[in-house]
Design a protein around this motif. Structure first.
Motif, PDB file in Angstrom:
ATOM      1  N   MET A   1       0.834  -1.171   0.000  1.00 25.75           N
ATOM      2  CA  MET A   1       0.000   0.000   0.000  1.00 25.75           C
ATOM      3  C   MET A   1       0.882   1.239   0.000  1.00 25.75           C
ATOM      4  O   MET A   1       1.783   1.367   0.824  1.00 25.75           O
ATOM      5  N   ILE A   2       0.625   2.126  -0.927  1.00 22.82           N
ATOM      6  CA  ILE A   2       1.387   3.366  -1.058  1.00 22.82           C
ATOM      7  C   ILE A   2       0.479   4.504  -0.622  1.00 22.82           C
ATOM      8  O   ILE A   2      -0.626   4.659  -1.146  1.00 22.82           O
ATOM      9  N   LEU A   3       0.958   5.300   0.341  1.00 25.69           N
ATOM     10  CA  LEU A   3       0.153   6.371   0.927  1.00 25.69           C
ATOM     11  C   LEU A   3       0.850   7.716   0.764  1.00 25.69           C
ATOM     12  O   LEU A   3       2.054   7.825   1.005  1.00 25.69           O
ATOM     13  N   VAL A   4       0.062   8.723   0.367  1.00 25.83           N
ATOM     14  CA  VAL A   4       0.582  10.069   0.147  1.00 25.83           C
ATOM     15  C   VAL A   4      -0.314  11.054   0.891  1.00 25.83           C
ATOM     16  O   VAL A   4      -1.541  10.989   0.794  1.00 25.83           O
TER      17      VAL A   4
ATOM     18  N   ASP B   1       9.195   3.084  -8.600  1.00 23.78           N
ATOM     19  CA  ASP B   1       9.783   2.707  -7.318  1.00 23.78           C
ATOM     20  C   ASP B   1       9.665   3.905  -6.362  1.00 23.78           C
ATOM     21  O   ASP B   1       9.325   5.015  -6.798  1.00 23.78           O
ATOM     22  N   PRO B   2       9.903   3.714  -5.075  1.00 22.95           N
ATOM     23  CA  PRO B   2       9.687   4.808  -4.120  1.00 22.95           C
ATOM     24  C   PRO B   2      10.567   6.029  -4.373  1.00 22.95           C
ATOM     25  O   PRO B   2      10.121   7.163  -4.145  1.00 22.95           O
ATOM     26  N   PHE B   3      11.782   5.843  -4.856  1.00 28.58           N
ATOM     27  CA  PHE B   3      12.657   6.985  -5.129  1.00 28.58           C
ATOM     28  C   PHE B   3      12.108   7.824  -6.271  1.00 28.58           C
ATOM     29  O   PHE B   3      12.076   9.054  -6.196  1.00 28.58           O
ATOM     30  N   HIS B   4      11.675   7.149  -7.341  1.00 28.78           N
ATOM     31  CA  HIS B   4      11.103   7.860  -8.486  1.00 28.78           C
ATOM     32  C   HIS B   4       9.789   8.526  -8.097  1.00 28.78           C
ATOM     33  O   HIS B   4       9.519   9.665  -8.488  1.00 28.78           O
ATOM     34  N   LEU B   5       8.972   7.840  -7.312  1.00 31.35           N
ATOM     35  CA  LEU B   5       7.699   8.427  -6.871  1.00 31.35           C
ATOM     36  C   LEU B   5       7.953   9.686  -6.046  1.00 31.35           C
ATOM     37  O   LEU B   5       7.295  10.710  -6.260  1.00 31.35           O
ATOM     38  N   LEU B   6       8.881   9.637  -5.117  1.00 28.80           N
ATOM     39  CA  LEU B   6       9.196  10.831  -4.324  1.00 28.80           C
ATOM     40  C   LEU B   6       9.661  11.964  -5.235  1.00 28.80           C
ATOM     41  O   LEU B   6       9.255  13.119  -5.062  1.00 28.80           O
ATOM     42  N   GLY B   7      10.468  11.643  -6.235  1.00 29.77           N
ATOM     43  CA  GLY B   7      10.900  12.651  -7.194  1.00 29.77           C
ATOM     44  C   GLY B   7       9.728  13.259  -7.954  1.00 29.77           C
ATOM     45  O   GLY B   7       9.690  14.470  -8.181  1.00 29.77           O
TER      46      GLY B   7
ATOM     47  N   LEU C   1       4.067   8.954   2.612  1.00 32.73           N
ATOM     48  CA  LEU C   1       3.938   8.452   3.977  1.00 32.73           C
ATOM     49  C   LEU C   1       4.473   7.039   4.118  1.00 32.73           C
ATOM     50  O   LEU C   1       5.167   6.720   5.089  1.00 32.73           O
ATOM     51  N   ALA C   2       4.101   6.182   3.187  1.00 34.07           N
ATOM     52  CA  ALA C   2       4.502   4.776   3.260  1.00 34.07           C
ATOM     53  C   ALA C   2       4.474   4.187   1.858  1.00 34.07           C
ATOM     54  O   ALA C   2       3.666   4.589   1.013  1.00 34.07           O
ATOM     55  N   TYR C   3       5.371   3.239   1.635  1.00 28.67           N
ATOM     56  CA  TYR C   3       5.431   2.514   0.372  1.00 28.67           C
ATOM     57  C   TYR C   3       5.491   1.045   0.744  1.00 28.67           C
ATOM     58  O   TYR C   3       6.567   0.526   1.079  1.00 28.67           O
ATOM     59  N   ASP C   4       4.332   0.411   0.727  1.00 24.86           N
ATOM     60  CA  ASP C   4       4.207  -0.971   1.185  1.00 24.86           C
ATOM     61  C   ASP C   4       4.834  -1.083   2.581  1.00 24.86           C
ATOM     62  O   ASP C   4       4.590  -0.232   3.418  1.00 24.86           O
ATOM     63  N   GLU C   5       5.653  -2.088   2.799  1.00 24.33           N
ATOM     64  CA  GLU C   5       6.290  -2.284   4.111  1.00 24.33           C
ATOM     65  C   GLU C   5       7.731  -1.784   4.115  1.00 24.33           C
ATOM     66  O   GLU C   5       8.489  -2.056   5.057  1.00 24.33           O
ATOM     67  N   LEU C   6       8.111  -1.052   3.076  1.00 25.80           N
ATOM     68  CA  LEU C   6       9.489  -0.615   2.922  1.00 25.80           C
ATOM     69  C   LEU C   6       9.926   0.288   4.073  1.00 25.80           C
ATOM     70  O   LEU C   6       9.199   1.197   4.486  1.00 25.80           O
ATOM     71  N   LEU C   7      11.132   0.041   4.573  1.00 21.16           N
ATOM     72  CA  LEU C   7      11.758   0.884   5.585  1.00 21.16           C
ATOM     73  C   LEU C   7      12.979   1.533   4.960  1.00 21.16           C
ATOM     74  O   LEU C   7      13.779   0.868   4.301  1.00 21.16           O
ATOM     75  N   ALA C   8      13.128   2.853   5.147  1.00 22.96           N
ATOM     76  CA  ALA C   8      14.296   3.574   4.647  1.00 22.96           C
ATOM     77  C   ALA C   8      14.669   4.629   5.676  1.00 22.96           C
ATOM     78  O   ALA C   8      13.817   5.394   6.134  1.00 22.96           O
TER      79      ALA C   8
ATOM     80  N   GLY D   1      16.819   7.211   5.479  1.00 24.26           N
ATOM     81  CA  GLY D   1      17.258   8.515   5.010  1.00 24.26           C
ATOM     82  C   GLY D   1      18.659   8.518   4.434  1.00 24.26           C
ATOM     83  O   GLY D   1      19.066   9.491   3.793  1.00 24.26           O
ATOM     84  N   SER D   2      19.422   7.469   4.661  1.00 22.41           N
ATOM     85  CA  SER D   2      20.793   7.436   4.146  1.00 22.41           C
ATOM     86  C   SER D   2      20.832   7.480   2.620  1.00 22.41           C
ATOM     87  O   SER D   2      21.811   7.930   2.036  1.00 22.41           O
ATOM     88  N   SER D   3      19.739   7.065   1.982  1.00 19.84           N
ATOM     89  CA  SER D   3      19.655   7.096   0.526  1.00 19.84           C
ATOM     90  C   SER D   3      18.856   8.301   0.025  1.00 19.84           C
ATOM     91  O   SER D   3      18.564   8.406  -1.155  1.00 19.84           O
ATOM     92  N   GLY D   4      18.480   9.203   0.947  1.00 16.54           N
ATOM     93  CA  GLY D   4      17.670  10.355   0.576  1.00 16.54           C
ATOM     94  C   GLY D   4      16.186  10.113   0.734  1.00 16.54           C
ATOM     95  O   GLY D   4      15.370  10.985   0.451  1.00 16.54           O
ATOM     96  N   LEU D   5      15.817   8.939   1.208  1.00 14.17           N
ATOM     97  CA  LEU D   5      14.411   8.566   1.372  1.00 14.17           C
ATOM     98  C   LEU D   5      14.194   8.086   2.801  1.00 14.17           C
ATOM     99  O   LEU D   5      14.970   7.272   3.304  1.00 14.17           O
ATOM    100  N   VAL D   6      13.139   8.605   3.444  1.00 23.36           N
ATOM    101  CA  VAL D   6      12.789   8.163   4.789  1.00 23.36           C
ATOM    102  C   VAL D   6      11.386   7.558   4.728  1.00 23.36           C
ATOM    103  O   VAL D   6      10.433   8.236   4.346  1.00 23.36           O
ATOM    104  N   LEU D   7      11.285   6.288   5.065  1.00 21.45           N
ATOM    105  CA  LEU D   7       9.994   5.591   5.077  1.00 21.45           C
ATOM    106  C   LEU D   7       9.934   4.654   6.263  1.00 21.45           C
ATOM    107  O   LEU D   7      10.935   4.000   6.568  1.00 21.45           O
ATOM    108  N   PRO D   8       8.779   4.597   6.914  1.00 24.87           N
ATOM    109  CA  PRO D   8       7.629   5.469   6.712  1.00 24.87           C
ATOM    110  C   PRO D   8       7.969   6.903   7.107  1.00 24.87           C
ATOM    111  O   PRO D   8       8.992   7.150   7.752  1.00 24.87           O
TER     112      PRO D   8
END
Length: 164
Positions: free
Chosen positions: A1-4, A68-74, A101-108, A110-117
């Motif tokens: 589930m992808i939430l914005v 993917d989540p990086f492209h979506l954030l962009g 807010l969230a991209y499925d169950e992905l955890l990030a 911030g080290s890659s520029g993305l923080v999830l959730p």
């Protein structure tokens, strides 16, 4: 589930009042390969942290995309720029704010520029109320809490009104 999460508290000459700007942003999603599956009601909320700026209009959507989540954030940042947002000061007034807010169950972390959730999901009534409306059984991928459980822990004082 992808939430914005979506928010706005400034009128735009090109897009109208905050609610009209948010609706226009949702239309911009479709042109970028992002399909809205569920949309919450719109809510008016006092600024968090409290300030003298205008109240916000907020909502949450669940979306489907092949990005993917990086492209979506962009893409979300690209839409913000297209709507005239310039990021200068945190929590400032803005024509549009789009947060992944969230991209499925992905955890990030911030080290890659993305923080999830998103790190402040559990702190914002203007996110949790619309989130509960569209996905009441959703669980935070780190804490396992539902929107209702996170709402129970919110400190009092965040002012929120459902529109319509």
């Amino acid at each position: 589930m992808i939430l914005v999460a979506l928010g706005s508290n400034l009128k735009s000459l090109d897009f109208g009042d905050p609610q009209q700007a948010l609706e226009a942003a949702l239309r911009a999603f479709a042109g970028r390969g992002v399909a809205v599956v569920h949309k919450s009601s719109w809510y008016r909320s006092a600024p968090v942290p409290p300030s003298s700026q205008p109240w916000f209009t907020n909502g949450v959507v669940s979306v489907e995309t092949k990005h993917d989540p990086f492209h979506l954030l962009g893409l979300l940042h690209e839409i913000e720029r297209d709507f005239g947002r310039v990021r200068t000061v945190r929590n400032e007034s803005r024509i549009i704010d789009l947060d992944l807010l969230a991209y499925d169950e992905l955890l990030a972390d911030g080290s890659s520029g993305l923080v999830l959730p998103h790190p402040r999901i559990a702190e914002r009534a203007f996110v949790l109320h619309p989130l509960r409306e569209i996905v009441p059984a959703w669980q935070h991928p780190v804490t396992g809490e539902t929107p209702d459980q996170m709402l129970e822990r919110l400190p009092e004082g965040q002012q929120l009104q459902r529109i319509g």
